[in-house]
Enzyme design. Structure first.
Site, short mmCIF file in Angstrom:
data_model
loop_
_atom_site.label_atom_id
_atom_site.label_comp_id
_atom_site.label_asym_id
_atom_site.label_seq_id
_atom_site.Cartn_x
_atom_site.Cartn_y
_atom_site.Cartn_z
CG HIS A 90 -37.33 121.38 -22.00
ND1 HIS A 90 -38.34 120.55 -22.39
CD2 HIS A 90 -36.55 120.67 -21.14
CE1 HIS A 90 -38.20 119.37 -21.80
NE2 HIS A 90 -37.12 119.42 -21.04
CD GLN A 128 -48.68 119.68 -31.01
OE1 GLN A 128 -47.46 119.69 -31.06
NE2 GLN A 128 -49.41 118.92 -31.82
#
Length: 196
Positions: A90, A128
């Site tokens: 995003h 992540q």
């Protein structure tokens, strides 16, 4: 000597195009790019991109490249390294803390090198999980420790401020290499020390 500050050279080289496209995005979302408050926004966003995407110009293996011969073979931990990154799904920010532990096998790196490594890996479009693995893999490749462990905590605005809108929720990921995989005592020591 101040730490080397990385900037994304491709953004700088293409400044005019980046500014043009930011201006177009403003127009396409219904804004007036000629409005006083937005006049300098394309230039500001471009300068920000130079900074927040600086990891693309960093040689991550070179950052830990200057290692010192040292007989220390006990656990070394650098914890609470704050990071900021951008979600590749995003392009929304996520941030948190990274904890790194390793058991040297004759080579150690300067402690600030770990913070620089975190900067280089996180200042890119990322997820992540990849950050966690990349840091562990680089440490393992360059320092060749008996083992290393990386724990990353993150708060993702793509989940907190949009979508399911669950502010305060955190994601924790870990990467375990070498002795930490088989030695429960070392793993437990690392996990307890990063909680202190």
């Amino acid at each position: 000597m101040p730490a080397k500050e990385y900037r994304n050279s491709r953004v700088a080289e293409n400044r005019e195009q980046v500014e043009y496209h930011v201006r177009e995005i403003l127009r396409l979302i219904g804004e007036d790019p000629d409005r006083e408050g937005l006049l300098d926004t394309p230039a500001r966003v471009t300068r920000m991109y130079e900074e927040i995407f600086a990891g693309y110009d960093a040689d991550v293996k070179d950052i830990l490249g200057v290692a010192f011969d040292e007989k220390h073979e006990e656990l070394v931990i650098v914890k609470d390294i704050v990071y900021y990154s951008q979600c590749e799904h995003h392009m929304a920010p996520f941030f948190g803390k990274i904890h790194i532990g390793y058991i040297p096998s004759g080579k150690i790196a300067g402690l600030s090198k770990f913070a620089r490594l975190v900067e280089a890996v996180t200042r890119r479009l990322q997820v992540q999980e990849r950050i966690t693995s990349e840091i562990a893999d680089i440490i393992e490749s360059v320092l060749e420790p008996h083992g290393c462990m990386v724990v990353v905590e993150g708060e993702h605005l793509c989940m907190c401020a949009r979508g399911v809108k669950k502010p305060g929720s955190k994601t924790v990921t870990s990467a375990v290499r070498g002795r930490f995989r088989t030695d429960a005592v070392s793993r437990s020591e690392f996990l307890s020390l990063i909680k202190e």
